[in-house]
Structures are given as structure tokens and as C-alpha cells.
Design an enzyme around this catalytic site. Structure first.
Site, short mmCIF file in Angstrom:
data_model
loop_
_atom_site.label_atom_id
_atom_site.label_comp_id
_atom_site.label_asym_id
_atom_site.label_seq_id
_atom_site.Cartn_x
_atom_site.Cartn_y
_atom_site.Cartn_z
N HIS A 184 -6.06 12.49 -2.96
CA HIS A 184 -6.50 11.16 -2.51
C HIS A 184 -7.55 11.29 -1.39
O HIS A 184 -8.62 10.69 -1.47
CB HIS A 184 -5.26 10.40 -2.03
CG HIS A 184 -5.52 9.04 -1.45
ND1 HIS A 184 -5.07 7.88 -2.04
CD2 HIS A 184 -6.13 8.65 -0.30
CE1 HIS A 184 -5.42 6.84 -1.30
NE2 HIS A 184 -6.06 7.28 -0.23
N GLU A 185 -7.26 12.10 -0.37
CA GLU A 185 -8.19 12.21 0.75
C GLU A 185 -9.51 12.84 0.30
O GLU A 185 -10.59 12.43 0.75
CB GLU A 185 -7.57 13.01 1.90
CG GLU A 185 -6.34 12.34 2.55
CD GLU A 185 -6.55 10.90 2.98
OE1 GLU A 185 -7.71 10.51 3.25
OE2 GLU A 185 -5.56 10.14 3.01
N HIS A 214 -11.71 10.31 -1.35
CA HIS A 214 -12.49 9.56 -0.34
C HIS A 214 -13.73 10.37 0.03
O HIS A 214 -14.85 9.86 0.00
CB HIS A 214 -11.66 9.35 0.93
CG HIS A 214 -10.67 8.23 0.86
ND1 HIS A 214 -10.97 7.00 0.32
CD2 HIS A 214 -9.39 8.14 1.32
CE1 HIS A 214 -9.91 6.21 0.42
NE2 HIS A 214 -8.93 6.87 1.02
N HIS A 255 -10.62 2.71 -1.87
CA HIS A 255 -9.33 2.44 -2.52
C HIS A 255 -9.53 1.55 -3.74
O HIS A 255 -10.42 0.71 -3.77
CB HIS A 255 -8.37 1.77 -1.53
CG HIS A 255 -7.91 2.72 -0.47
ND1 HIS A 255 -7.95 2.42 0.87
CD2 HIS A 255 -7.42 3.98 -0.57
CE1 HIS A 255 -7.49 3.46 1.56
NE2 HIS A 255 -7.17 4.42 0.71
N TYR A 303 -3.26 1.35 -3.28
CA TYR A 303 -2.16 1.14 -2.33
C TYR A 303 -0.86 0.92 -3.09
O TYR A 303 -0.87 0.44 -4.23
CB TYR A 303 -2.37 -0.16 -1.53
CG TYR A 303 -3.31 -0.10 -0.35
CD1 TYR A 303 -3.99 1.04 0.01
CD2 TYR A 303 -3.51 -1.26 0.41
CE1 TYR A 303 -4.84 1.03 1.11
CE2 TYR A 303 -4.36 -1.27 1.50
CZ TYR A 303 -5.02 -0.11 1.84
OH TYR A 303 -5.86 -0.13 2.91
ZN LIG Z 1 -6.99 6.34 1.29
#
Ligand SMILES: [Zn+2]
Length: 675
Positions: A155-156, A159, A165, A214
Site C-alpha cells: 500500500h505505501e 502511494h 486512495h 479505506y
Molecule cells: Zn494510504
């Protein structure tokens, strides 16, 4: 360091007759998640961070630039530095995440070698990143305490590669409802969305299953959802942190114009008549056939297990007819390896005679052998199985090659033959072991919460014995999740091993049995044995958590009646929710398969200069007064001595491991165990 919670079962008797010998037992469990199902945003909130959308680092005055601009992209090979502040377990998880990028996308990562712009991964307080390549030289990405899970690291890095997101997409209001009055005051900005000029969805539909989405309770005041999916079935799907979804991969591959993934070679489920370019090789007097069923078994293929009409093919070499010594060759198309090692994975069903044989060869094309020379890798025999079984075979090819499946008819009578399905070939490391739990669906229905099932014991390549403890229906107070723990166990080499067990990383991987390795979303948890980790009992005695199980474990009886010692366990009570467990193909044909390895990660110290920092030596133990200075002093001394020992020991281990691996190749490499 993870917030630790220790469940201690002390002596088992409350009277003074019981002398406290060891506070650690085979029943001791450390939950590295502290018993909590913490998402990135909970971790960051607890760390006191208030970042854009919870985990995005944007400085004051920095524009909200987007993935649209070419200038924010990284080269497809991203230079990185793993800072010495990182925990060893986190380093191992980050390297595993890089391997997933290499297997599924064209993004690769390399240690920085003077490149001006690079990602510096460090242990900050929390998990966060900037979005895209900010061309700022050193660009920081934090993998803090509790961020060391595969999905979070992926996930990071998504980014960093340019993604926001999922629920901040311009079209998100078509798919989710943001429940504004359930959001904590002042946190509303985390639910901003961006229009098409700021962020592109790259022509990919809204993805509830994205690793960038999320979860339903992100930034919630209480336990009520802040995000409600317009299609109710997806309410518990959002927020997954297992692996890239197919659409995550599609977007990443589109943004970076990927056509191939660097370590992926092939996947074939034989559904297409061209059988993925495989050929019937010369030399045999029999043929492999593409079929849907065989009278003597299997009745269905493995890809579809008879679920779909008109599909469901596999390859079959019949030994029901013909004569002893008949051979058939199924050869893959040509591959051009980039690494010296590959993993071949396939399902095999043997319904033939007891001495029918499946041989795995490689045909290597070298300057000396331009037409290719055959080299035997592994013989698989053993007769009738009555089921599809998963095999992993490690190849060590560095020239142009084909994989060759040779079927050989034996002397015995046969009603069936040898079958193959769902083949995958990648330049990745094979798992050391598979643990298949048969009829898992029944166990799920009947096992009480709080009941622990243990895997067989396995031996790591360097001789440590270990097993996995699984709470199929969770701990008593969290019955809707599966919990998993790693235990060291006594084994044949204990007198020759280093104790406490230094820096071995276990990978506990629940396999998503999708036929194609690139589309699998395996659920992976990694645990590292930290030899400095101690525990103090109520009498003030200090023990090493990963010490010899004969010292810190309990004597237990194996299923065959033999006795062994089981040391304390470390893992998570939040391994996977039952909702997710029942999704995808984690359960297939009523079975689940765990892929297990215990690797030496001592080498991950090497980027560090100087002595490792000793932190968090003490475990929090129920009913124990805080740490004593003397304890810490002793621990630091031992830890320092141990590290000196490690430096000397590392070479020994490397050499020993090399020898063991060589020896392993001569023995049957496939070791499947089951309960
Ligand atoms: Zn994030």
C-alpha cells in the site's frame, strides 16, 4: 517494536507445591498486533500523526499533485535504501513485497547506487509515504511499528509509485456513501475526493477490493461505518490488506506501461486448446492428452473442480494401456531466465500404477548444446493418490530452457495414469513446505473457538524445528477470525544449533488457490525470531523467548505418540477474518493450503553500520512489575555478545546452509504434510 501482549499460562497449579521453573511454556503466546485488528490509519492515529488521508505525507505549500503528470513517475526500477532504523522483520517483509511487485508488475527495485532520487524506507512513527516521485533526492517512506505486514508495505509503495486512495477517486460517490456524521471531528479532510484533472482512474472500474481502499470504519468516532458501499456485499470487502487486487495491478501496469513482469515466466490451466504453447516432445512412444476426465480418476480438473459445464481441462498420460517403459514428453515453450533459480509449481493427480513415474527435466540450450540437453531435476513416484496434490520443484537454470514433464509407464497394472493441471513457473523462491488441511470446511463448522490445531513439525534448511499453531475459529473472545502462531519445537539438531534462535523469519502464507500465480491474493504473515527478546517471570528470572524449546517449552505428545518440546508462540490473533477466509479460493475443494518457510535473515543486518540497537527487551507480562535495571543490563550484554557471535556465525551458517541445500536436492524436494 510491536506492542506486546502475553498470554501466560504459568505453572498450571495454584499451590506453593509447584516450583516456578520457566515462565515461558508451549502455551505462551505473543500477539504481535496486541490483539487488535489495526489498519494503517489506526496505527498512525495511535502514533499521534495527522497526515493527509491518514498516511500521505504532504508538506505545507506542496501542491496536491497527482499521478497524471509523467514527471511524478519513477523509472520502472526504483532505487531504494533500507534504513538501519528498520526492524529486521520489517526488512524481510519489504523485500517480500518487492518480490510481489516483480512477480506481478514491471516495477522492480534495486539498492541505491548513487541515483539522485530514491526511496529511503525507515522506521518512523507509523506507516506513510508521499505520492509519486517528488524528485527530492531522498524521499522517505515509513514502515513503523506494526506496519510490517505485506499488504501495508505494498500500500505505501503504491502511494510512492503515484496512487491515491481508491475512495478518493472522482467517481467514488457512485459506489460508496461517506457517512459524514460518523467521522471524528476534524478528520473530514481525509475523505476528500479529487476530480479528473487531479487524479486518473486509468480506465479501470471502481475497485472495492483495492489494497488502497479505506476500511469501513476508517476515522470513525465509534464503531459505526464511515464508508458504506452502495453494493452491500462489498461492505466487508473494503479495506483488505492482503495483496494487490487485479485492478490495483491493472492500474499500476497501465501507469507504467508494463507489458511483462520481471520474475513471472508462465501460467497454464490447459483451458485453451493451444495448451499455452506446450508441445509433445520427441523421443516418447506415447502422448499426453488434453482431457476433462479419466475413468480411473481424476473425475474433474483442478482449475474448476467440475464447477463449470463445458470447461475444465487438464493434461493426462494414460498408463491404463500400453506396455512397461512407454514414455510421453510434455515440453513447455522456451524461457529465457534472468535469475539462477526458478520455482515450478503444479498440481498432479496420480491414478496410475504404483511404479508409474513423473519425471521433471529441464532442456537447456547452451553454446555447447545448441539443440538442448536434458537434465533430470526430480522424480515423482508413489502411486495412487486419489486427489490433486500441489508440488513445488526448485529449478536452477541460467540458460534458455524448457521444462519437460516425462511420464513413464511402470510394470504394475493401472486403471488411470498421470495428470497435470494449474502449472506456474516463476523466478521466485519456492516455499519450503506446504501444509494442507483437508476437509477444512468441516473443521470450520465444528472446531470450538479457543481450540488450537498444530501443523506437523518441519525442519528449516539450517536445522531449526518449527510448527504452526492455528486457531481455526479464533480465540475465545474473537471467534470470527483465524489466529496463527509460530512455535519452535525440539528437533534432531538442537545440540548443534545456536540458541536463542537468531534471526530466522517465518513466512506463514495462506494460499489463494487461483490457478494463476499473478492473480493470487495470498494472506501472508511474517514473524522473526529476535534472539534478544526476553521474558521475566514473577520471580524475576529472565528467559529468552526464542531459546531452546527444551528449556522454555512444554513436553507435548505428537499424533504418532512420540514426545517433543514445543516452545512459546508468536503470531497474530488477527491473521484473517472468516469473511475473507471464505472469499476468493482460500478454501478449494474443502481444503486449505499453507505455504511455509523459515529463512535465515541474519544477512539483513548487513546494511546497518555498527551494533544493532537493543530496544524493547522486556515483554509485558501479565501480573509482572516493570523491568528491573539489572535485567536490562544483562540482556544488553548478552545481546551484544550474541551479535559478535552472529558476525562469526553468519559465515558458518551460509556454508552449512549451502551444504544442506545441496543435500536436499538429492532427497525428495517435495514435502507435503497434512492433517
Ligand atoms: Zn494510504
Amino acid at each position: 517494536m510491536a506492542s506486546l501482549h502475553t498470554l501466560l499460562i504459568l505453572c498450571g497449579c495454584a499451590t506453593a507445591l509447584c516450583l516456578p521453573t520457566s515462565s515461558l511454556t508451549g502455551n505462551t503466546e505473543i500477539d504481535v498486533d496486541g490483539g487488535k485488528d489495526q489498519d494503517i490509519f489506526n496505527i498512525n492515529e495511535a502514533a499521534g500523526l495527522d497526515l493527509v488521508e491518514g498516511d500521505i505525507l504532504i508538506k505545507e505549500g506542496e501542491g496536491r499533485n497527482t499521478i497524471l503528470g509523467e514527471e511524478y513517475r519513477w523509472p520502472t526500477t526504483v532505487p531504494y535504501v533500507l534504513d538501519s532504523s528498520l526492524e529486521i522483520n520489517a526488512k524481510g517483509v519489504i523485500l517480500k513485497a518487492f518480490e510481489q511487485y516483480r512477480l506481478k508488475t514491471c516495477i522492480d527495485f534495486k539498492p541505491r547506487d548513487g541515483e539522485p532520487n530514491y526511496i529511503s524506507v525507515f522506521k518512523g512513527s507509523g506507516c506513510y509515504s508521499k505520492v509519486g516521485n517528488r524528485k527530492m533526492g531522498k524521499q522517505e517512506l515509513s514502515i513503523g511499528a506494526n506496519c510490517d505486514s505485506l499488504g501495508t508495505v505494498e500500500h505505501e509503495f503504491l502511494h510512492a509509485l503515484g496512487f491515491w486512495h481508491e475512495q478518493s477517486r472522482s467517481d467514488r460517490d457512485d459506489y460508496v456513501t461517506i457517512v459524514w456524521d460518523q467521522i471524528q471531528e476534524g478528520k473530514e479532510h481525509n475523505f476528500n475526493s479529487y476530480d479528473e484533472t487531479e487524479s486518473s482512474s486509468l480506465g479501470v472500474p471502481y475497485d472495492y477490493g483495492s489494497v488502497m481502499h479505506y476500511s469501513k470504519t476508517a476515522f470513525s468516532k465509534g464503531s459505526e461505518p464511515t464508508i458504506v458501499t452502495k453494493i452491500p456485499e462489498f461492505l466487508n470487502v473494503i479495506g483488505q490488506r492482503m495483496e494487490f487486487s487485479d485492478n490495483d495491478l491493472l492500474k499500476l501496469n497501465r501507469l507504467y506501461n508494463c507489458t511483462t513482469a520481471s520474475t513471472f515466466l508462465d501460467s497454464c490451466n490447459f483451458e485453451e486448446p493451444n495448451i499455452c504453447g506446450m508441445i509433445q516432445g520427441d523421443g516418447g512412444n506415447a502422448k499426453w492428452a488434453r482431457v476433462q476426465m479419466v475413468e480411473g480418476g481424476p473425475q474433474t480438473d483442478y482449475t474448476n473442480l467440475g464447477q463449470c459445464q463445458g470447461v475444465g481441462f487438464f493434461m493426462h498420460f494414460s498408463t491404463a494401456t500400453g506396455t512397461q517403459g512407454d514414455k510421453a514428453y510434455l515440453e513447455s515453450r522456451l524461457f529465457y531466465p534472468k535469475r539462477p533459480s526458478q520455482c515450478l509449481q503444479f498440481y498432479h493427480y496420480n491414478s496410475g500404477g504404483i511404479d508409474d513415474q513423473l519425471n521433471i527435466w529441464v532442456r537447456e540450450y547452451t553454446v555447447k548444446n545448441p539443440k538442448g540437453a536434458l537434465r533430470l531435476i526430480q522424480k515423482i513416484s508413489g502411486g495412487l493418490q486419489g486427489s490433486w496434490e500441489l508440488y513445488h520443484v526448485t529449478l536452477d537454470v541460467s540458460d534458455k530452457f524448457r521444462v519437460v514433464f516425462e511420464g513413464v509407464k511402470g510394470r504394475d497394472t493401472s486403471k488411470g495414469g498421470l495428470s497435470l493441471d494449474d502449472i506456474n513457473l516463476s523466478e521466485t523462491q519456492c516455499p519450503q513446505y506446504t501444509w494442507r488441511i483437508r476437509d477444512f470446511s468441516s473443521l470450520l463448522a465444528t472446531t470450538p473457538a479457543g481450540s488450537k490445531t498444530y501443523s506437523p513439525r518441519f525442519l528449516s534448511p539450517d536445522g531449526y524445528s518449527f510448527q504452526i499453531g492455528l486457531y481455526i475459529n479464533g480465540l475465545k473472545d474473537s471467534p470470527d477470525k483465524m489466529a496463527i502462531y509460530l512455535h519452535l519445537t525440539s528437533g534432531p539438531n538442537d545440540d548443534n544449533l545456536q540458541w536463542p534462535c537468531p534471526w530466522r523469519q517465518a513466512s506463514m502464507e495462506l494460499m489463494d488457490q487461483n490457478p494463476d500465480i499473478q492473480h493470487r491474493m495470498n494472506n501472508i504473515r511474517m514473524i522473526t525470531t529476535d534472539p534478544t527478546k526476553t521474558s521475566t517471570d514473577t520471580m524475576g528470572n529472565v528467559e529468552y523467548f526464542w531459546d531452546d524449546p527444551r528449556k522454555v517449552g512444554s513436553l507435548v505428545t505428537d499424533t504418532d505418540g512420540s514426545k517433543f518440546y514445543r516452545g512459546p508462540g508468536s503470531g497474530s490473533s488477527n491473521y484473517i477474518t472468516h469473511g475473507r477466509l471464505k472469499s476468493r479460493s482460500f478454501i478449494k475443494g474443502n481444503d486449505v493450503i499453507f505455504l511455509l518457510s523459515l529463512d535465515d535473515v541474519t544477512g539483513l543486518w548487513k546494511t546497518q553500520t555498527g551494533r544493532p540497537e537493543i530496544q524493547d527487551l522486556q515483554l509485558e507480562i501479565d501480573d509482572t512489575i516493570g523491568s528491573s535495571t539489572a535485567t536490562v543490563a544483562i540482556s544488553v550484554f548478552v545481546a551484544a555478545a550474541m551479535f559478535l557471535g552472529l558476525a562469526v556465525g553468519a559465515m558458518f551458517y551460509m556454508r552449512r546452509r549451502g551444504r544442506l541445500m545441496e543435500r536436499d536436492r538429492e532427497i525428495e524436494p517435495e514435502r507435503t504434510d497434512e492433517t
